[in-house]
Design a protein around this motif. Sequence first.
Motif, PDB file in Angstrom:
ATOM      1  N   LEU A 160       0.846  -1.266  -0.115  1.00  0.00           N
ATOM      2  CA  LEU A 160      -0.164  -0.199   0.028  1.00  0.00           C
ATOM      3  C   LEU A 160       0.955   1.230  -0.246  1.00  0.00           C
ATOM      4  N   SER A 196       1.862   2.193  -3.365  1.00  0.00           N
ATOM      5  CA  SER A 196       0.826   2.706  -4.178  1.00  0.00           C
ATOM      6  C   SER A 196       0.186   3.891  -3.718  1.00  0.00           C
ATOM      7  N   LEU A 197       0.014   4.425  -2.745  1.00  0.00           N
ATOM      8  CA  LEU A 197      -0.545   5.327  -2.114  1.00  0.00           C
ATOM      9  C   LEU A 197       0.323   6.424  -1.854  1.00  0.00           C
ATOM     10  N   LEU A 218      -7.209   2.778   7.665  1.00  0.00           N
ATOM     11  CA  LEU A 218      -6.938   3.613   6.326  1.00  0.00           C
ATOM     12  C   LEU A 218      -7.786   4.864   6.119  1.00  0.00           C
ATOM     13  N   ILE A 236      -3.889  -6.570  -4.434  1.00  0.00           N
ATOM     14  CA  ILE A 236      -3.465  -5.309  -3.492  1.00  0.00           C
ATOM     15  C   ILE A 236      -3.233  -4.047  -4.166  1.00  0.00           C
ATOM     16  N   LYS A 237      -2.600  -4.311  -5.270  1.00  0.00           N
ATOM     17  CA  LYS A 237      -2.118  -3.050  -5.923  1.00  0.00           C
ATOM     18  C   LYS A 237      -3.374  -2.461  -6.811  1.00  0.00           C
ATOM     19  N   ALA A 243      -5.383  -0.679  -4.012  1.00  0.00           N
ATOM     20  CA  ALA A 243      -5.039   0.668  -3.939  1.00  0.00           C
ATOM     21  C   ALA A 243      -5.204   1.785  -4.953  1.00  0.00           C
TER      22      ALA A 243
END
Length: 191
Positions: free
Chosen positions: A46, A49-50, A73, A167-168, A171
């Motif tokens: 995360l 990506s964030l 989050l 997960i990517k 995000a």
Amino acid sequence: MKIIDKTTFQDANGNISLVARVQGTLKYGINWFPELEAQKIVIAQLDRSLEKGFVLIRNFTLPNIEVVIPLILIGPGGVSVIYVTQVKGQFEAKGDQWNIVNNGRPQPDRINLIDIVLKRARAVQKYLETQKVNLPTPVEAILIASDPGAHIESMRPAARVVMSDAIKQFAGSLLQVRPIWRSDFIYNLAD
């Protein structure tokens, strides 16, 4: 992404000694340390990506009720409670049910992960309401399987389910959400 780590039993460098590991296991259960390791995997993905404008609070204990929320989050699109699991195998998320699949037949698992993340999300929602924080959207419950050996069949689950290979993309979807908060409000809320 700003990370605020509230994990107990770790030193200033984020390491957990053998004694602290035993203490944590006795207090929180046998899955405590493996879940911490699974969280690290997800947090790293995360974090890549964030960008700024997101705050992740790790292992926050809600006051008065002593419930540990694994990951909170906070971003421009709202608040999410994330429960990271290290399970392996075949599973089914159907509504609020969490089933293990053996020989093609689903049967309820002894620990309902969907129920756990939903309860934690509701607890955070109630906590924010008691703190007089009005959320334009409800707190989102998200279950992330960090192990690539987990396959989860989702059929309208009550919580958002994310497998390790997505997960990517998860995000990325957070970056696409229409913002409801500015960055300064997000940081103040996290504090």
